[in-house]
Design an enzyme around this catalytic site. Structure first.
Site, short mmCIF file in Angstrom:
data_model
loop_
_atom_site.label_atom_id
_atom_site.label_comp_id
_atom_site.label_asym_id
_atom_site.label_seq_id
_atom_site.Cartn_x
_atom_site.Cartn_y
_atom_site.Cartn_z
N ASP A 53 0.84 -1.21 0.00
CA ASP A 53 0.00 0.00 0.00
C ASP A 53 0.87 1.26 0.00
OD1 ASP A 53 0.89 -0.19 2.60
OD2 ASP A 53 -1.08 -0.08 3.53
N SER A 54 2.21 1.05 -0.02
CA SER A 54 3.12 2.18 -0.27
C SER A 54 2.86 2.75 -1.67
CB SER A 54 4.58 1.74 -0.13
OG SER A 54 4.82 0.56 -0.87
N ASP A 92 -1.03 -6.09 -0.13
CA ASP A 92 -1.47 -5.46 1.13
C ASP A 92 -2.98 -5.29 1.15
OD1 ASP A 92 0.50 -4.90 3.03
OD2 ASP A 92 1.25 -3.19 1.89
N LYS A 122 -1.22 -9.36 2.91
CA LYS A 122 -0.46 -8.91 4.09
C LYS A 122 -1.36 -7.99 4.91
CE LYS A 122 3.22 -5.95 3.85
NZ LYS A 122 2.73 -4.77 4.61
N GLU A 124 -1.52 -5.55 8.67
CA GLU A 124 -0.78 -4.90 9.75
C GLU A 124 -1.47 -5.13 11.10
OE1 GLU A 124 -0.07 -0.77 8.87
OE2 GLU A 124 0.87 -1.22 6.95
N GLU A 191 8.98 -4.14 10.74
CA GLU A 191 9.38 -2.83 10.21
C GLU A 191 9.91 -1.93 11.32
OE1 GLU A 191 6.64 -0.97 7.51
OE2 GLU A 191 7.79 0.89 7.46
O1 KIV Z 1 3.54 -1.11 1.64
C1 KIV Z 1 4.72 -1.47 1.68
O2 KIV Z 1 5.54 -1.20 0.80
C2 KIV Z 1 5.16 -2.22 2.86
C3 KIV Z 1 6.62 -2.46 3.04
C4 KIV Z 1 7.29 -1.23 3.51
C5 KIV Z 1 6.89 -3.61 3.91
O3 KIV Z 1 4.35 -2.61 3.65
#
Ligand code: KIV
Length: 273
Positions: A53-54, A92, A122, A124, A191
């Site tokens: 989600d980056s 994510d 993924k 969090e 992280e």
């Molecule tokens: O969204 C992302 O890129 C991440 C990484 C920083 C692990 O969660």
């Protein structure tokens, strides 16, 4: 090992990642959000591609990861999946798509799997999202955990600084990591936590840990592609190693193109029909 000698024939699976940990082989993970870059990342021998989600930051220009939607994550994941042959693709679950209740979480994960054909999600958090993680795992969808600095909670933390320096938070992180392993997660991202704590967690788990800003004692490493290639040149935390300065290369190339168009040098006769 050079890109030419990488064995591209064996698909990476969640099981292969656990086997890698057992053999003491480090796991490489990198983000990708589009077809063209995912193809290059996959061909370069990466084990895991994270449709992170980056994308909210580096693709959409948002300050945080919070605004990206489930539809937008699926769009990125679909583009990546068309390119990838070998790497395991993890997507994510975006902010707001799984924190409400576990039924909503499962529906979000199912949409990702059905519409993008990705191989895992993924999420969090630890104990607070246990029910959602369990429900998704029960549906046969592999889950990668994410502990330590969890950017979707930035408004709660108020800072992107190192997490779990204090004993109480470190203890909760260890307990959360063990819980995620126990309920069936196949790996955990750690992280921005102290290297000593990350190494300790990694030694206590049988599933692999993938670190970002968590030192060398984890079972693998992950970076955001735009950061390590120097596309996103304004971001330079201590943990980031820059492998290229693509912003400079692109500025030079595009500047030359602008000059050539202005001067009439481009296109030449040989570049015309
Ligand atoms: O969204 C992302 O890129 C991440 C990484 C920083 C692990 O969660």
């Amino acid at each position: 090992m050079s890109t030419n000698t990488i064995d591209n024939s064996r698909k990476v699976t969640t099981r292969r990642l656990v086997e890698k940990k057992q053999r003491g082989e480090k796991i490489s993970m990198l983000t990708a959000y589009d077809y063209s870059s995912a193809k290059i990342v996959d061909e370069s021998g990466i084990d895991v591609i994270l449709v992170g989600d980056s994308a909210s930051n580096v693709m959409a220009g948002n300050v945080t990861t919070l605004p990206i939607t489930l539809d937008q994550m699926i769009y990125h994941a679909k583009s990546v999946m068309k390119a990838v042959k070998r790497a395991l693709v993890v997507v994510d679950l975006p902010f707001g798509s799984y924190q409400g209740n576990s039924k909503e979480a499962l529906a979000s994960a199912i949409r990702i799997m059905k519409e993008s054909h990705a191989e895992a999600v993924k999420m969090e958090g630890g104990a607070e999202i246990r029910e959602s993680v369990e429900r998704i795992l029960c549906a046969g969808i592999p889950v990668m955990g994410h502990l330590g600095l969890t950017p979707q909670s930035i408004n709660k933390f108020g800072t992107y600084s190192v997490r779990a320096r204090e004993e109480e938070e470190a203890r909760k992180l260890i307990a959360d990591a063990k819980l995620l392993e126990e309920i069936g997660c196949f790996a955990i991202v750690l992280e921005k936590i102290p290297a000593k704590l990350a190494a300790e967690v990694s030694a206590q788990l049988t599933i692999p840990t993938i670190g970002i800003g968590a030192g060398g004692g984890t079972d693998g490493q992950v970076l955001v592609m735009h950061d390590m290639l120097g596309i996103n040149s304004g971001f330079s935390p201590r943990f980031l190693r820059r492998y290229a300065n693509l912003a400079e290369i692109m500025h030079n190339a595009i500047g030359r193109y602008v000059e050539d168009v202005k001067s009439g040098d481009f296109p030449s006769e040989t570049e015309s029909y």
